[in-house]
Design a protein around this motif. Structure first.
Motif, short mmCIF file in Angstrom:
data_model
loop_
_atom_site.label_atom_id
_atom_site.label_comp_id
_atom_site.label_asym_id
_atom_site.label_seq_id
_atom_site.Cartn_x
_atom_site.Cartn_y
_atom_site.Cartn_z
N THR A 47 0.83 -1.20 0.00
CA THR A 47 0.00 0.00 0.00
C THR A 47 0.87 1.25 0.00
OG1 THR A 47 -1.82 -1.13 1.15
CG2 THR A 47 -1.76 1.28 1.27
N ARG A 48 1.91 1.26 0.83
CA ARG A 48 2.82 2.41 0.84
C ARG A 48 3.45 2.61 -0.53
NH1 ARG A 48 4.73 0.02 5.79
NH2 ARG A 48 6.75 -0.41 4.83
N ALA A 49 3.84 1.52 -1.17
CA ALA A 49 4.45 1.61 -2.50
C ALA A 49 3.47 2.19 -3.52
CB ALA A 49 4.92 0.22 -2.96
N GLU A 50 2.24 1.75 -3.47
CA GLU A 50 1.25 2.25 -4.42
C GLU A 50 1.00 3.74 -4.21
OE1 GLU A 50 -1.35 2.51 -7.52
OE2 GLU A 50 0.09 0.92 -7.01
N LEU A 51 0.96 4.20 -2.97
CA LEU A 51 0.75 5.62 -2.69
C LEU A 51 1.93 6.46 -3.17
CD1 LEU A 51 -0.86 5.38 0.86
CD2 LEU A 51 -1.99 6.04 -1.28
N LEU A 52 3.15 5.93 -3.04
CA LEU A 52 4.31 6.64 -3.56
C LEU A 52 4.25 6.75 -5.08
CD1 LEU A 52 7.21 5.22 -1.34
CD2 LEU A 52 6.32 7.55 -1.33
N ARG A 53 3.79 5.68 -5.73
CA ARG A 53 3.66 5.74 -7.18
C ARG A 53 2.60 6.75 -7.61
NH1 ARG A 53 5.28 0.13 -7.05
NH2 ARG A 53 3.20 -0.52 -6.42
N LYS A 54 1.51 6.82 -6.86
CA LYS A 54 0.48 7.81 -7.18
C LYS A 54 1.02 9.22 -7.00
CE LYS A 54 -3.63 5.05 -6.08
NZ LYS A 54 -4.81 4.90 -5.17
N TRP A 55 1.79 9.43 -5.95
CA TRP A 55 2.40 10.75 -5.72
C TRP A 55 3.32 11.11 -6.88
CZ3 TRP A 55 6.17 12.01 -1.09
CH2 TRP A 55 6.36 13.40 -1.02
N SER A 56 4.15 10.17 -7.27
CA SER A 56 5.05 10.40 -8.39
C SER A 56 4.27 10.75 -9.65
CB SER A 56 5.91 9.16 -8.64
OG SER A 56 6.63 9.26 -9.85
N GLY A 57 3.18 10.01 -9.90
CA GLY A 57 2.38 10.28 -11.08
C GLY A 57 1.79 11.68 -11.09
N LEU A 58 1.33 12.15 -9.93
CA LEU A 58 0.78 13.50 -9.84
C LEU A 58 1.86 14.55 -10.06
CD1 LEU A 58 -1.70 13.10 -6.85
CD2 LEU A 58 -2.28 13.52 -9.24
N ILE A 59 3.06 14.27 -9.58
CA ILE A 59 4.17 15.21 -9.80
C ILE A 59 4.47 15.32 -11.29
CG2 ILE A 59 6.66 15.52 -9.47
CD1 ILE A 59 6.29 14.37 -6.63
N ARG A 60 4.49 14.20 -11.98
CA ARG A 60 4.77 14.23 -13.41
C ARG A 60 3.63 14.92 -14.18
NH1 ARG A 60 9.25 11.02 -14.21
NH2 ARG A 60 9.60 9.38 -12.66
N GLU A 61 2.40 14.71 -13.74
CA GLU A 61 1.27 15.37 -14.39
C GLU A 61 1.36 16.89 -14.23
OE1 GLU A 61 -2.45 13.88 -13.00
OE2 GLU A 61 -1.92 11.78 -13.43
N ASN A 62 1.94 17.33 -13.13
CA ASN A 62 2.04 18.76 -12.83
C ASN A 62 3.45 19.29 -13.06
OD1 ASN A 62 -0.66 19.75 -11.34
ND2 ASN A 62 -0.25 17.62 -10.77
N GLN A 63 4.22 18.61 -13.90
CA GLN A 63 5.62 18.98 -14.11
C GLN A 63 5.78 20.42 -14.55
OE1 GLN A 63 7.67 17.03 -17.37
NE2 GLN A 63 9.63 17.09 -16.27
N GLU A 64 4.96 20.86 -15.48
CA GLU A 64 5.12 22.21 -16.02
C GLU A 64 4.91 23.29 -14.97
OE1 GLU A 64 3.16 25.05 -19.52
OE2 GLU A 64 2.94 22.87 -19.62
N SER A 65 3.83 23.18 -14.21
CA SER A 65 3.56 24.21 -13.19
C SER A 65 4.56 24.13 -12.05
CB SER A 65 2.14 24.06 -12.66
OG SER A 65 1.94 22.81 -12.02
#
Length: 463
Positions: A47-65
């Protein structure tokens, strides 16, 4: 209410004022982090691993801003800022994988009536203090392994660049990581440092910054015997051997020295070139550095942005003046820099020759786009100069002879070494220094170790 003014180093313009936390608010945040540890540490690793992956994904989605935020509060060119955001996300990706690989083991017993087991568990609440030069990557390099291990995490970002950390933590919460498991506090450094090191809740302090402050945090952490990870100052040598590919060496020197306007802890600070190729190397270096564009980090063609503040700017100018006074020649750039009328501080790419060991620039870390070049005749002479420092973070050398390369590797007292490589960092490798450059490693398989305790169980009475 006390606030922290975040200003654009390009021009001094106010970006935003953020509320500073009171001492009581910081204590309350530490209390919440301690309370959250009870549940977060028991959350299964997958579960911790999945939450870290979700966090990473949101960071990449918001890379420009996010990159724009980094550039506005830090000054680095937008393309570099975007690279840092990707780099920051890579630490979360890496430690999402490491979260499910925290292994125990069994040990053969000398008695048939005993079984021996070793397990690992999270250290506890982790307090982090991060610098302004990499406001995203230095945060996730610490938060990633801490959260992966099952620790809760609280960060004090640099006063110059808090907005990046604030936004990253908002995205962590959006990803589903509990709010009290990852928090930030904003206040002056000495106040937060005392509260972190004095708290009985905090079991580990992790810091990236100056050796002077790191020593203070280590002393203050001793009273409660906290775990510490310290990534401290550097003074990286770069050695160009007689047989080096000079074009490649110049390209990698540029990559190492001028990244973030020379404001990184692993920038090449002292360039040592074999005397037989010194003129050719310096000519090529001058030509390449002269093409670099200085200006606003928001401009597409900018290679070198502003110096972070007046204090940093004045340090660079003092080092240049000292070098010139002692006989160095500026073959590219000037000794004055550019103190902008609009409040920004800029230094053109600068190359010095005729540099000697008695010059300040050869003894103190330079956070600026300045390359001091000196020469050597024998390889052991270069090694002696390179090791003549209390620091041991990063070193670089260029040679195509494997014997020379292995000899340099074996004799340079540095935790990170680039052989024909001016950009050795990565989430998958251990980052850290020897001597007064720090304690512990961040990144790689080694990076999660400082966030784990080892527990040994001996089971007796068996048949």
């Amino acid at each position: 209410m006390t606030t922290i003014a975040v200003r654009n180093p390009e021009n001094g313009d106010l970006i935003r004022e953020v509320p500073a936390h009171t001492e009581e608010e910081i204590r309350q945040a530490l209390d919440r982090g301690q309370e959250a540890f009870a549940s977060w540490s028991k959350t299964d690793a997958y579960t911790r691993a999945e939450l870290l992956r979700k966090w990473s994904g949101l960071i990449r989605e918001n890379q420009e801003s996010l990159a724009e935020t980094v550039t506005k509060e830090n000054g680095k060119p937008l393309k570099e800022a975007a690279g840092e955001i990707n780099y920051a996300a890579s630490y979360l990706d890496w430690y999402a994988e490491e979260a499910v690989r925290v292994y125990g083991r069994t040990i053969p017993s000398p008695s048939t009536e005993k079984r021996i087991m070793v397990s690992r568990q999270p250290v506890g609440l982790v307090a982090a203090i991060t610098p302004w030069n990499f406001p995203a990557a230095m945060m996730t390099r610490k938060a990633g392994p801490a959260l992966a291990a099952g620790c809760t995490f609280i960060i004090k970002p640099a006063d110059e660049t808090p907005l990046t950390a604030i936004r990253l933590i908002e995205l962590a919460h959006e990803a589903g990581i509990p709010k009290d498991a990852v928090q930030y506090v904003l206040a002056d450094g000495p106040t937060v440092g005392k509260l972190f090191t004095g708290s009985g809740h905090v079991r580990k302090v992790t810091f990236t910054g100056s050796t002077e402050v790191g020593k203070l945090l280590m002393r203050d952490s001793a009273d409660t015997v906290k775990h510490v990870t310290m990534e401290l100052g550097g003074h990286a040598p770069l050695i160009v051997a007689e047989d080096a590919d000079l074009d490649h060496a110049v390209t990698q020197t540029i990559a190492s020295k001028f990244r973030n306007a020379g404001q990184t802890c692993i920038c090449a600070n002292r360039v040592l070139v074999h005397e037989s190729v010194a003129d050719a190397f310096t000519d090529k270096l001058k030509a390449a550095a002269a093409k670099l564009q200085v200006g606003s980090g928001m401009n597409e063609g900018t290679d070198i942005g502003p110096i972070i503040n007046r204090k940093g700017y004045e340090k660079i100018i003092r080092q240049l003046q000292d070098a010139v006074d002692k006989g160095a020649e500026i073959v590219l750039g000037s000794k004055t820099g550019e103190e902008g009328n609009d409040g920004g501080y800029f230094v053109q790419p600068t190359v010095l020759t005729g540099v000697t060991q008695d010059m300040t620039i050869m003894k103190e870390e330079t956070f600026g786009p300045v390359v001091p070049v000196t020469t050597f005749r024998e390889l052991d002479e270069a090694i002696a100069i390179a090791n003549d420092t209390p620091y041991g973070l990063a070193a670089y050398f260029f040679t195509n002879d494997y014997r020379t390369g292995m000899y340099l590797h074996d004799h340079l007292d540095y935790g990170i070494i680039g052989w024909n490589d001016g950009a050795p960092s990565g989430a998958h490798v251990p980052f850290g220094g020897m001597k007064e450059s720090g304690i512990g490693r961040e990144g790689g398989a080694e990076g999660i170790e400082p966030y784990l305790e080892t527990k040994y169980l001996s089971i007796g009475g068996l048949k």
